[in-house]
Structures are given as C-alpha cells and as structure tokens.
Motif scaffolding. Structure first.
Motif, PDB file in Angstrom:
ATOM      1  N   ALA A  17       0.827  -1.212   0.000  1.00 22.28           N
ATOM      2  CA  ALA A  17       0.000   0.000   0.000  1.00 22.28           C
ATOM      3  C   ALA A  17       0.858   1.258   0.000  1.00 22.28           C
ATOM      4  O   ALA A  17       0.504   2.252  -0.650  1.00 22.28           O
ATOM      5  CB  ALA A  17      -0.925  -0.011   1.208  1.00 22.28           C
ATOM      6  N   ASP A  18       1.982   1.223   0.699  1.00 21.91           N
ATOM      7  CA  ASP A  18       2.860   2.401   0.754  1.00 21.91           C
ATOM      8  C   ASP A  18       3.547   2.680  -0.578  1.00 21.91           C
ATOM      9  O   ASP A  18       3.936   3.818  -0.843  1.00 21.91           O
ATOM     10  CB  ASP A  18       3.927   2.221   1.837  1.00 21.91           C
ATOM     11  CG  ASP A  18       3.354   2.326   3.237  1.00 21.91           C
ATOM     12  OD1 ASP A  18       2.209   2.805   3.376  1.00 21.91           O
ATOM     13  OD2 ASP A  18       4.051   1.917   4.190  1.00 21.91           O
ATOM     14  N   ASN A  19       3.725   1.676  -1.408  1.00 23.97           N
ATOM     15  CA  ASN A  19       4.451   1.827  -2.674  1.00 23.97           C
ATOM     16  C   ASN A  19       3.554   1.659  -3.898  1.00 23.97           C
ATOM     17  O   ASN A  19       4.033   1.319  -4.975  1.00 23.97           O
ATOM     18  CB  ASN A  19       5.588   0.802  -2.740  1.00 23.97           C
ATOM     19  CG  ASN A  19       6.623   1.059  -1.680  1.00 23.97           C
ATOM     20  OD1 ASN A  19       7.167   2.137  -1.592  1.00 23.97           O
ATOM     21  ND2 ASN A  19       6.878   0.060  -0.851  1.00 23.97           N
ATOM     22  N   LEU A  20       2.275   1.913  -3.735  1.00 26.97           N
ATOM     23  CA  LEU A  20       1.330   1.673  -4.821  1.00 26.97           C
ATOM     24  C   LEU A  20       1.618   2.525  -6.059  1.00 26.97           C
ATOM     25  O   LEU A  20       1.544   2.028  -7.186  1.00 26.97           O
ATOM     26  CB  LEU A  20      -0.095   1.918  -4.322  1.00 26.97           C
ATOM     27  CG  LEU A  20      -1.211   1.179  -5.020  1.00 26.97           C
ATOM     28  CD1 LEU A  20      -0.927  -0.308  -5.082  1.00 26.97           C
ATOM     29  CD2 LEU A  20      -2.524   1.435  -4.336  1.00 26.97           C
ATOM     30  N   SER A  21       1.986   3.788  -5.883  1.00 26.48           N
ATOM     31  CA  SER A  21       2.253   4.638  -7.052  1.00 26.48           C
ATOM     32  C   SER A  21       3.494   4.154  -7.802  1.00 26.48           C
ATOM     33  O   SER A  21       3.504   4.131  -9.042  1.00 26.48           O
ATOM     34  CB  SER A  21       2.414   6.100  -6.631  1.00 26.48           C
ATOM     35  OG  SER A  21       3.536   6.247  -5.805  1.00 26.48           O
ATOM     36  N   LYS A  22       4.508   3.758  -7.083  1.00 25.04           N
ATOM     37  CA  LYS A  22       5.719   3.244  -7.729  1.00 25.04           C
ATOM     38  C   LYS A  22       5.425   1.921  -8.446  1.00 25.04           C
ATOM     39  O   LYS A  22       5.900   1.685  -9.562  1.00 25.04           O
ATOM     40  CB  LYS A  22       6.821   3.038  -6.708  1.00 25.04           C
ATOM     41  CG  LYS A  22       8.152   2.613  -7.315  1.00 25.04           C
ATOM     42  CD  LYS A  22       9.194   2.293  -6.273  1.00 25.04           C
ATOM     43  CE  LYS A  22       9.598   3.556  -5.545  1.00 25.04           C
ATOM     44  NZ  LYS A  22      10.723   3.327  -4.611  1.00 25.04           N
ATOM     45  N   LEU A  23       4.638   1.062  -7.819  1.00 26.24           N
ATOM     46  CA  LEU A  23       4.280  -0.210  -8.445  1.00 26.24           C
ATOM     47  C   LEU A  23       3.457   0.005  -9.713  1.00 26.24           C
ATOM     48  O   LEU A  23       3.615  -0.715 -10.696  1.00 26.24           O
ATOM     49  CB  LEU A  23       3.521  -1.098  -7.459  1.00 26.24           C
ATOM     50  CG  LEU A  23       4.342  -1.652  -6.306  1.00 26.24           C
ATOM     51  CD1 LEU A  23       3.439  -2.298  -5.264  1.00 26.24           C
ATOM     52  CD2 LEU A  23       5.360  -2.647  -6.813  1.00 26.24           C
ATOM     53  N   TRP A  24       2.575   1.008  -9.695  1.00 26.24           N
ATOM     54  CA  TRP A  24       1.778   1.309 -10.875  1.00 26.24           C
ATOM     55  C   TRP A  24       2.676   1.803 -12.018  1.00 26.24           C
ATOM     56  O   TRP A  24       2.497   1.392 -13.165  1.00 26.24           O
ATOM     57  CB  TRP A  24       0.704   2.342 -10.548  1.00 26.24           C
ATOM     58  CG  TRP A  24      -0.131   2.687 -11.731  1.00 26.24           C
ATOM     59  CD1 TRP A  24      -0.132   3.854 -12.429  1.00 26.24           C
ATOM     60  CD2 TRP A  24      -1.068   1.839 -12.395  1.00 26.24           C
ATOM     61  NE1 TRP A  24      -1.000   3.792 -13.474  1.00 26.24           N
ATOM     62  CE2 TRP A  24      -1.603   2.559 -13.477  1.00 26.24           C
ATOM     63  CE3 TRP A  24      -1.508   0.554 -12.174  1.00 26.24           C
ATOM     64  CZ2 TRP A  24      -2.553   2.035 -14.333  1.00 26.24           C
ATOM     65  CZ3 TRP A  24      -2.471   0.024 -13.033  1.00 26.24           C
ATOM     66  CH2 TRP A  24      -2.975   0.760 -14.093  1.00 26.24           C
ATOM     67  N   GLN A  25       3.630   2.651 -11.704  1.00 25.77           N
ATOM     68  CA  GLN A  25       4.557   3.120 -12.731  1.00 25.77           C
ATOM     69  C   GLN A  25       5.377   1.964 -13.299  1.00 25.77           C
ATOM     70  O   GLN A  25       5.599   1.893 -14.516  1.00 25.77           O
ATOM     71  CB  GLN A  25       5.489   4.185 -12.154  1.00 25.77           C
ATOM     72  CG  GLN A  25       4.806   5.480 -11.825  1.00 25.77           C
ATOM     73  CD  GLN A  25       5.707   6.435 -11.059  1.00 25.77           C
ATOM     74  OE1 GLN A  25       6.827   6.085 -10.689  1.00 25.77           O
ATOM     75  NE2 GLN A  25       5.220   7.633 -10.804  1.00 25.77           N
ATOM     76  N   ASP A  26       5.814   1.065 -12.443  1.00 25.11           N
ATOM     77  CA  ASP A  26       6.562  -0.104 -12.905  1.00 25.11           C
ATOM     78  C   ASP A  26       5.700  -1.015 -13.769  1.00 25.11           C
ATOM     79  O   ASP A  26       6.166  -1.568 -14.767  1.00 25.11           O
ATOM     80  CB  ASP A  26       7.116  -0.897 -11.720  1.00 25.11           C
ATOM     81  CG  ASP A  26       8.237  -0.165 -11.014  1.00 25.11           C
ATOM     82  OD1 ASP A  26       8.780   0.798 -11.590  1.00 25.11           O
ATOM     83  OD2 ASP A  26       8.566  -0.547  -9.873  1.00 25.11           O
ATOM     84  N   PHE A  27       4.424  -1.158 -13.400  1.00 20.59           N
ATOM     85  CA  PHE A  27       3.499  -1.967 -14.201  1.00 20.59           C
ATOM     86  C   PHE A  27       3.326  -1.365 -15.589  1.00 20.59           C
ATOM     87  O   PHE A  27       3.363  -2.084 -16.599  1.00 20.59           O
ATOM     88  CB  PHE A  27       2.139  -2.065 -13.496  1.00 20.59           C
ATOM     89  CG  PHE A  27       1.060  -2.656 -14.350  1.00 20.59           C
ATOM     90  CD1 PHE A  27       1.001  -4.022 -14.569  1.00 20.59           C
ATOM     91  CD2 PHE A  27       0.115  -1.838 -14.937  1.00 20.59           C
ATOM     92  CE1 PHE A  27       0.010  -4.562 -15.362  1.00 20.59           C
ATOM     93  CE2 PHE A  27      -0.886  -2.377 -15.736  1.00 20.59           C
ATOM     94  CZ  PHE A  27      -0.938  -3.744 -15.952  1.00 20.59           C
TER      95      PHE A  27
END
Length: 102
Positions: free
Chosen positions: A73-83
C-alpha cells in the motif's frame, strides 16, 4: 507460544470447516465450491501471520502478511509506474507488434 498454539487451532478449525463443506450434502453448489478455497486462503494467511509473530521470525527471513500489505500500500504509485513501464509499454506493445508482423 500462545500464538503458535492459536495458529494450530486456526489450522484445525479451517480444515474441519472445509472438510464439512466439501463432504456435505451441498458440496456441488457454486457457493460451497467458491467458499472452500476462500476459507483455505484465509486460514493460510492467518496461520502464516500467527506463526511469524509467535515465533518472532525476522522480517528479512519471512515478513508477515500484514507487513507485506502495508509495504504494498505504501508503494502503490511506484508499483503502478513499474506496471505501466514493464507490461503496457514493454510486453503488451511487443505482443501487438509481433501479432501484426505475422
């Protein structure tokens, strides 16, 4: 040690409920067929959480499911960019180019 015993009780309880549902008179209904794997998954996550906390397993060795959820949950924006970079721009575009070239 209490959490370890509780984990064993949760496991036995989940197993008992699943066995009753899977071998019961309504075992062929869609609801029971969906409920059995859900109960198994929730039981597995609870046992994992209780054992990791009860045995004080270091975070580096095996984090608890709640720790993983918080980090996710804390890294959701980074994970979305990586996706977007990996799947949408890389894999999906390569697949479309490959299909159009064939």
């Amino acid at each position: 040690m209490i959490l370890v015993v509780l984990a064993a009780l949760v496991w036995c309880g989940g197993w008992w409920v699943n066995a009753r549902l899977a071998n019961g008179p309504q075992s062929n209904t869609r609801g029971v067929q969906l409920l059995v794997p859900v109960i198994f998954g929730v039981t597995l996550l609870l046992v994992w959480q209780l054992l990791v906390k009860g045995l004080q397993v270091p975070l580096v060795i095996l984090p608890a499911p709640t720790d993983i959820a918080v980090a996710f949950a804390d890294n959701l924006s980074k994970l979305w960019q990586d996706f977007l970079q990996t799947f949408v721009k890389g894999a999906l575009s390569g697949y479309v180019i490959g299909c159009s070239a064939a």
